[in-house]
Design an enzyme around this catalytic site. Structure first.
Site, PDB file in Angstrom:
ATOM      1  N   ASP A 105       0.647  -1.015  -0.468  1.00  0.00           N
ATOM      2  CA  ASP A 105       0.094   0.010  -0.048  1.00  0.00           C
ATOM      3  C   ASP A 105       1.179   1.225  -0.500  1.00  0.00           C
ATOM      4  O   ASP A 105       2.088   1.027   0.519  1.00  0.00           O
ATOM      5  CB  ASP A 105      -0.960   0.196   1.671  1.00  0.00           C
ATOM      6  CG  ASP A 105      -0.357  -0.268   2.435  1.00  0.00           C
ATOM      7  OD1 ASP A 105       0.611  -1.031   2.443  1.00  0.00           O
ATOM      8  OD2 ASP A 105      -1.054   0.435   3.348  1.00  0.00           O
ATOM      9  N   GLU A 125       0.296  -0.716   5.987  1.00  0.00           N
ATOM     10  CA  GLU A 125       1.174  -0.456   6.891  1.00  0.00           C
ATOM     11  C   GLU A 125       0.222   1.506   6.798  1.00  0.00           C
ATOM     12  O   GLU A 125       1.255   2.102   7.882  1.00  0.00           O
ATOM     13  CB  GLU A 125       2.470  -0.666   6.049  1.00  0.00           C
ATOM     14  CG  GLU A 125       2.910  -0.006   7.020  1.00  0.00           C
ATOM     15  CD  GLU A 125       4.167   1.020   6.921  1.00  0.00           C
ATOM     16  OE1 GLU A 125       4.740   1.303   8.276  1.00  0.00           O
ATOM     17  OE2 GLU A 125       3.528   1.712   6.543  1.00  0.00           O
ATOM     18  N   GLU A 126       0.288   1.890   6.237  1.00  0.00           N
ATOM     19  CA  GLU A 126       0.493   3.345   6.040  1.00  0.00           C
ATOM     20  C   GLU A 126      -0.742   3.933   7.031  1.00  0.00           C
ATOM     21  O   GLU A 126      -0.979   4.708   7.015  1.00  0.00           O
ATOM     22  CB  GLU A 126       0.145   4.028   4.533  1.00  0.00           C
ATOM     23  CG  GLU A 126       1.348   3.742   3.788  1.00  0.00           C
ATOM     24  CD  GLU A 126       2.496   4.071   3.895  1.00  0.00           C
ATOM     25  OE1 GLU A 126       2.991   5.001   5.266  1.00  0.00           O
ATOM     26  OE2 GLU A 126       3.714   3.754   3.259  1.00  0.00           O
ATOM     27  N   HIS A 129       6.426   9.853   2.073  1.00  0.00           N
ATOM     28  CA  HIS A 129       4.880  10.609   1.601  1.00  0.00           C
ATOM     29  C   HIS A 129       5.271  11.659   1.212  1.00  0.00           C
ATOM     30  O   HIS A 129       4.745  12.187   1.341  1.00  0.00           O
ATOM     31  CB  HIS A 129       4.622  10.541   3.028  1.00  0.00           C
ATOM     32  CG  HIS A 129       5.134   9.077   3.426  1.00  0.00           C
ATOM     33  ND1 HIS A 129       4.145   8.773   5.211  1.00  0.00           N
ATOM     34  CD2 HIS A 129       4.809   7.776   3.425  1.00  0.00           C
ATOM     35  CE1 HIS A 129       4.188   7.414   5.368  1.00  0.00           C
ATOM     36  NE2 HIS A 129       4.695   7.113   4.256  1.00  0.00           N
TER      37      HIS A 129
HETATM   38 ZN   LIG Z   1       6.649   2.049   4.373  1.00  0.00          ZN
END
Ligand SMILES: [Zn+2]
Length: 465
Positions: free
Chosen positions: A90, A153-154, A438
């Protein structure tokens, strides 16, 4: 056993590795819960990215398993013990301002640009090719090797929660989802709230509201307060002087003064790097003659947290050689005349901390000012001893492959490795390299992608042989 030139093995597969990485990055795999369906709890994009990896693995002769779309794995080898490599498919939303389409995986100046390039699809493909190389060289292994593919995970790590509720915990493992050389210690992360009951306001100047911060793990960068007073104009003037050196503004309507100011955001694990807008505003309000409840809120806030990100004023400071200082971030400040006060804390504590004692001390300090502790949640510290065979082996491999010393890193907490019992974060970002996870124009250097693949291949072989 003949000497294997791991980098040469990667070079032989370079074109395919780059092409597969690009193809994987072109799948928009961000969380879309509104699209969820059977087998795709986090939406279509994530399900597609997971299927992409599992299908590739099947074609290459790995055994595969999909756990209802929450997570999956690819496995090779035989043996009692299990080596885990924990990755995630993800990504966070792409955001604005990209030079090229964030899902085109365009190559410029030797870099692949895409959302997920460094976090975590590039490294996932590197680790995959590493397994593939070990498999194709037909090296004897006496552990099973399993790549575990997470999908959340995010956001909330529901993937690993689901996965490890149904599947075995690896004997040891690594997560290529942070920095090289090796992160073997992560602080515990404790979130909690200190609340103060509302009281009817009296006095000339009333604090109607104060709000700052949205997430506990960020230093708030904006704050706003509304004050009611016959002296609203005077307060406004004092505030204007106060914000001379920073960004701020004030407006007055009748008896209402609205005060706003900006601070500097930073991650909750390094509150000293930011400037907490909420604390800054409270520091101004401390010198105004507020109503009793408003004044108590401001006073406790300032007394406890002004110029102190180490919990000294609260009597909870602590430090150890493995992970350094306990840190406290006031991620949320909120007060209204009707509902009372609330402070949201993100506390990162060293691996040897006695959390019960820490919380008891905190409760006592807060209680003395009429504040209660509420909604505590905790993620335990994570630490793999420096003498563990996992660490020793990864250090040796890293040093052989890079010629650099494999120092052990400790951080404020939060890598994916903490979901493994004996797991460390191992790459993919090399020391001194720019970190763009990110952010816009996220990329992975192709050279680093290849280097990481060689490191992972040798690591897998050495740990599983
Ligand atoms: Zn990561």
């Amino acid at each position: 056993m003949k000497n294997i030139n791991w980098m040469q093995e990667v070079e032989k597969r370079k074109e395919a590795l780059i092409a597969d990485t690009q193809q994987f990055l072109r799948i928009k795999s961000m969380l879309k819960e509104e699209e969820k369906s059977d087998g795709a709890p986090f939406g279509e994009g994530i399900a597609k990215a997971l299927a992409f990896m599992l299908e590739k693995g099947e074609q290459d002769g790995f055994t595969s398993k999909n756990l209802e779309g929450y997570a999956g794995h690819l496995e090779m080898g035989k043996g009692e013990e299990l080596l885990g490599i924990l990755c995630h498919v993800d990504v966070v939303p792409e955001g604005a301002g990209w030079t090229s389409d964030p899902y085109s995986a365009e190559i410029r100046n030797g870099n692949i640009y895409a959302r997920g390039a460094i976090d975590d699809k590039g490294p996932t493909m590197a680790a995959y090719y590493a397994m593939k190389i070990v498999k194709e060289l037909d090296l004897p292994l006496n552990k099973r090797v399993r790549m575990i593919l997470g999908t959340d995970e995010e956001s909330q790590w529901r993937c690993v929660d689901h996965y490890f509720a149904h599947e075995e915990m690896p004997t040891m493992g690594f997560a290529p989802d942070a920095d090289f050389p090796i992160i073997n210690a992560e602080k515990g992360i404790c979130n909690l709230y200190l609340t103060q009951e509302a009281k009817a306001a009296d006095g000339e100047t009333i604090l109607k509201e104060l709000t700052s911060g949205r997430r506990l793990n960020m230093v708030p960068d904006v704050a706003k307060a509304v004050v009611q007073s016959k002296d609203a104009q005077e307060i406004a003037k004092r505030f204007e002087r106060y914000v001379q050196d920073r960004e701020g503004k004030v407006s007055v309507e009748g008896e209402m003064a609205v005060l706003e100011l900006r601070g500097i955001s930073a991650h909750g694990s390094t509150p000293e790097k930011g400037e907490n807008a909420g604390l800054c505003l409270a520091a101004f309000l401390k010198h105004e003659k507020l109503d009793a409840a408003g004044a108590a809120f401001v006073e406790f806030t300032i007394q406890s947290f002004e110029n102190d990100t180490r919990g000294k004023n609260l009597g909870i400071q602590y430090n150890d050689d493995i992970t350094g200082d306990l840190t406290v971030n006031v991620g949320l400040l909120s007060y209204t005349e009707a509902e009372g006060g609330k402070l949201g804390l993100n506390i990162r504590y060293p691996v040897t901390t006695n959390l019960q004692e820490t919380l008891a001390a905190l409760e006592q300090s807060a209680g003395a000012h009429g504040f209660c502790m509420k909604d505590m949640s905790d993620s335990r510290p994570h630490h793999v001893d420096k003498d563990h065979v996992l660490i020793r082996t990864l250090q040796r491999v890293y040093e052989e492959q890079t010629g650099e010393e494999a120092t052990l890193l400790s951080i404020g907490g939060g890598t994916y490795a903490r979901s493994l019992k004996a797991g460390v974060a191992f790459g993919p970002l090399f020391p001194g390299k720019e970190e763009l996870a990110h952010q816009k124009d996220e990329y992975i250097e192709i050279e680093d992608l290849l280097k990481a693949t060689a490191i992972y291949a040798q690591a897998i072989y050495e740990l599983a042989k």
